[in-house]
Design a protein around this motif. Structure first.
Motif, short mmCIF file in Angstrom:
data_model
loop_
_atom_site.label_atom_id
_atom_site.label_comp_id
_atom_site.label_asym_id
_atom_site.label_seq_id
_atom_site.Cartn_x
_atom_site.Cartn_y
_atom_site.Cartn_z
N LEU A 43 66.00 4.94 83.14
CA LEU A 43 65.00 3.94 82.75
C LEU A 43 65.60 2.53 82.71
N ALA A 44 66.77 2.36 83.31
CA ALA A 44 67.45 1.05 83.28
C ALA A 44 66.56 -0.03 83.87
N GLY A 45 66.54 -1.17 83.19
CA GLY A 45 65.76 -2.31 83.66
C GLY A 45 64.32 -2.32 83.20
N LEU A 46 63.86 -1.24 82.56
CA LEU A 46 62.48 -1.21 82.09
C LEU A 46 62.37 -1.77 80.68
N GLU A 47 61.36 -2.60 80.47
CA GLU A 47 61.03 -3.14 79.15
C GLU A 47 59.87 -2.31 78.62
N ILE A 48 60.08 -1.64 77.49
CA ILE A 48 59.06 -0.75 76.94
C ILE A 48 58.72 -1.15 75.51
N LEU A 49 57.43 -1.27 75.25
CA LEU A 49 56.94 -1.56 73.91
C LEU A 49 56.42 -0.27 73.30
N VAL A 50 56.92 0.07 72.11
CA VAL A 50 56.46 1.27 71.39
C VAL A 50 55.64 0.80 70.20
N ILE A 51 54.36 1.16 70.20
CA ILE A 51 53.44 0.77 69.13
C ILE A 51 53.07 2.04 68.38
N GLU A 52 53.73 2.27 67.26
CA GLU A 52 53.60 3.51 66.50
C GLU A 52 53.81 3.19 65.03
N ASP A 53 52.83 3.57 64.16
CA ASP A 53 52.95 3.24 62.74
C ASP A 53 53.85 4.19 61.96
N GLU A 54 54.14 5.37 62.48
CA GLU A 54 55.06 6.29 61.82
C GLU A 54 56.48 5.86 62.15
N SER A 55 57.16 5.28 61.17
CA SER A 55 58.47 4.67 61.37
C SER A 55 59.50 5.63 61.99
N LEU A 56 59.57 6.85 61.48
CA LEU A 56 60.56 7.80 61.99
C LEU A 56 60.31 8.13 63.45
N LEU A 57 59.06 8.39 63.80
CA LEU A 57 58.72 8.70 65.19
C LEU A 57 59.01 7.50 66.09
N ARG A 58 58.65 6.32 65.63
CA ARG A 58 58.91 5.10 66.42
C ARG A 58 60.40 4.96 66.69
N LYS A 59 61.23 5.20 65.67
CA LYS A 59 62.69 5.08 65.84
C LYS A 59 63.23 6.17 66.76
N GLN A 60 62.70 7.39 66.66
CA GLN A 60 63.14 8.48 67.55
C GLN A 60 62.81 8.17 69.00
N ILE A 61 61.59 7.70 69.24
CA ILE A 61 61.17 7.35 70.60
C ILE A 61 62.06 6.24 71.15
N ALA A 62 62.25 5.19 70.34
CA ALA A 62 63.05 4.05 70.78
C ALA A 62 64.48 4.47 71.09
N ALA A 63 65.08 5.27 70.22
CA ALA A 63 66.46 5.71 70.43
C ALA A 63 66.59 6.52 71.71
N HIS A 64 65.63 7.40 71.96
CA HIS A 64 65.70 8.23 73.17
C HIS A 64 65.55 7.37 74.42
N LEU A 65 64.58 6.47 74.43
CA LEU A 65 64.38 5.62 75.60
C LEU A 65 65.57 4.70 75.84
N GLU A 66 66.16 4.18 74.75
CA GLU A 66 67.35 3.34 74.88
C GLU A 66 68.53 4.13 75.43
#
Length: 168
Positions: A43-66
């Protein structure tokens, strides 16, 4: 030992006593290394916005994509999403349908996303009607929560193909 007692070495009989490398090992937070040493930055070079109100899920998604090389911005409200969207373009957005301050589909109705941003909707079980509404408003795909974050690269690849097909 020649006394007839065998020593347990942890290596199967007849196998070379060298340490086997695991199939994957984490070399750095931003990349996974395959056993052949090739970096997996799919996914290198992709800018992704994660819009999620559940903090833990948002952080898990972000960490995996990063970990797969994406640059990720995570927000938890419609207001924060609008602010992030006004600051720059994103390649993809993962959008929760039900947020604390309203429905994520409002961003689609408002055409808040840049034309090149592929939107993937996330909805809780039973929220398929919200996902269908989002698809009608321009979302490329949807995920039903709970989902395995390992599915994200596949869903993003599918959305990427949809974006490319729409350009043709």
């Amino acid at each position: 030992s020649r006394s007839g007692a065998s020593q347990f070495t942890g290596v199967p009989h007849g196998a070379a006593p060298h340490a086997q490398k695991p199939h994957f090992d984490v070399a750095a937070p931003a990349r996974l290394r395959h056993k052949c040493g090739m970096a997996t930055n799919i996914l290198a070079g992709l800018e992704i916005l994660v819009i999620e109100d559940e903090s833990l899920l948002r952080k898990q998604i972000a960490a995996h994509l990063e970990s797969l090389g994406a640059d990720v911005t995570g927000v938890g409200t419609l207001q924060a999403a609008r602010q992030a969207l006004s600051g720059g373009g994103f390649d993809f957005a993962l959008l929760d349908v039900n947020l604390l301050d309203g429905r994520g589909t409002a961003l689609l109705q408002e055409k808040a996303f840049a034309p090149g941003t592929g939107v993937i909707v996330m909805t809780a079980e039973g929220g398929v009607t919200g996902a269908v509404e989002a698809m009608r408003l321009g979302a490329l795909d949807y995920l039903v929560k709970p989902f395995d974050v390992a599915e994200l690269p596949l869903v993003i690849a599918r959305a990427r193909r949809s974006k490319q097909a729409a350009r043709l």
